[in-house]
Design an enzyme around this catalytic site. Structure first.
Site, PDB file in Angstrom:
ATOM      1  N   THR A 168      28.181  25.031 -17.490  1.00 38.85           N
ATOM      2  CA  THR A 168      29.604  25.281 -17.764  1.00 38.85           C
ATOM      3  C   THR A 168      29.916  26.785 -17.789  1.00 38.85           C
ATOM      4  OG1 THR A 168      29.264  25.339 -20.156  1.00 38.85           O
ATOM      5  CG2 THR A 168      29.747  23.193 -19.170  1.00 38.85           C
ATOM      6  N   LYS A 173      20.891  35.482 -29.056  1.00 43.46           N
ATOM      7  CA  LYS A 173      22.008  34.557 -29.327  1.00 43.46           C
ATOM      8  C   LYS A 173      21.520  33.386 -30.163  1.00 43.46           C
ATOM      9  CE  LYS A 173      21.465  31.575 -25.277  1.00 43.46           C
ATOM     10  NZ  LYS A 173      21.978  31.192 -23.963  1.00 43.46           N
TER      11      LYS A 173
END
Length: 312
Positions: A224, A193
């Site tokens: 989150t 990523k």
């Protein structure tokens, strides 16, 4: 145990209670409250002169309050002539800024290490640091525990591992994922990523064979849950069947719970280094306790015994 005393702030009293229970000692009696203006008020209510003290306080939300509580408790114990003070920090907050990778940014992990040392701590016991180099930020002894053993034992009981692949959510997490894969005797895959911002990432490729496999993502922090959801979607798009995750510190801030509820994750395993309110204890989350691991480490430190056996 002779002259061993455990104290706790307000960050995670339940974990402190369970550690004390494992050790067979009562929690030290203290007042940890607030003055009318919000400043922290600490009072140690019994004699600790010469004692071997362990202060259990993760630096979790509200991070500033919990950090200040830890510093002031240590200062109070130092001034009460405690023999040795160990800061037991199951979750070391402020760890994400551990290097100066941009102009004009702080290294908060080093700053917090300095504060803990200057406050009077003689050593630190912590778990699953976000970056291993943080150990070198302390000029006092630091013991770094890993929760992999607790997760592996539980995963073996709860998941059919015959079709399972361990997945690192990024290149930086390969070392941790490799430890899981080795202990479970399973293959390893990596989510490639790129980071768009401090809280946003984009999954690019999957390195490894996961089509038709169950997968277990392993990581140290879920905040989150943006990166986690990104990894889950990437794995699903490449043909993964059931997706599990084993993540040490459940910070679970902002939209994390909604994201997990709406995701296709089968189960998220976390530890109790960070306490979870009732509204965060959804069916998709299972909490494993690290009280026995921390308790055994405290026992061995107190007896001046090696804790390396806890890494096997």
């Amino acid at each position: 145990m002779d002259r061993l005393t455990v104290f706790s702030g307000n960050a995670n009293p339940e974990l402190a209670k369970n550690i004390s229970s494992y050790l067979g000692v009562e929690l030290g009696d203290s007042i940890v409250s607030r003055f009318n203006d919000g400043e922290i008020r600490i009072k140690i209510k019994h004699n600790v002169r010469g004692n071997d003290i362990f202060v259990i306080q993760p630096i979790c939300s509200p991070s500033n309050d919990n950090l200040m509580e830890l510093l002031i408790i240590i200062d109070a114990l130092k001034r009460a002539s405690a023999g040795r003070i160990t800061a037991v920090i199951p979750y070391f907050g402020y760890a994400r800024q551990d290097r100066k990778d941009q102009p004009r940014v702080p290294i908060t992990a080093k700053l917090v290490a300095n504060l803990i040392t200057v406050s009077g701590a003689d050593r630190v016991l912590t778990m699953d640091l976000h970056a291993g180099q943080i150990q070198g930020f302390f000029d006092i002894p630091l013991d770094h525990l890993l929760s992999v053993k607790i997760f592996v034992e539980y995963i073996k009981k709860k998941i059919d591992c015959s079709n399972l692949v361990v997945v690192s959510p990024d290149v930086g997490g390969i070392k941790m994922a490799r430890a899981y894969a080795k202990k479970l005797g399973l293959p390893l895959a990596i989510v490639d990523k790129r980071r768009i911002s401090a809280e946003e990432t984009e999954a690019m490729n999957i390195l490894g064979e996961i089509e038709g496999k169950d997968v277990c993502i392993v990581d140290d922090i879920v905040a989150t849950a943006g990166s986690l959801i990104e990894a889950i979607e990437a794995l699903k798009s490449k043909g993964a069947k059931h997706v599990y995750a084993a993540i040490s510190h459940p910070v679970l801030s902002g939209p994390a719970i909604d994201r997990l509820q709406n995701s296709s994750i089968s189960k998220l395993f976390v530890t109790d280094t960070v306490p979870l309110n009732e509204d965060k204890l959804i069916d998709k989350i299972e909490v494993l306790s690290v009280a026995s691991l921390l308790g055994e480490a405290i026992k061995r430190i107190h007896e001046e015994a090696s804790i390396s056996v806890l890494f096997d």
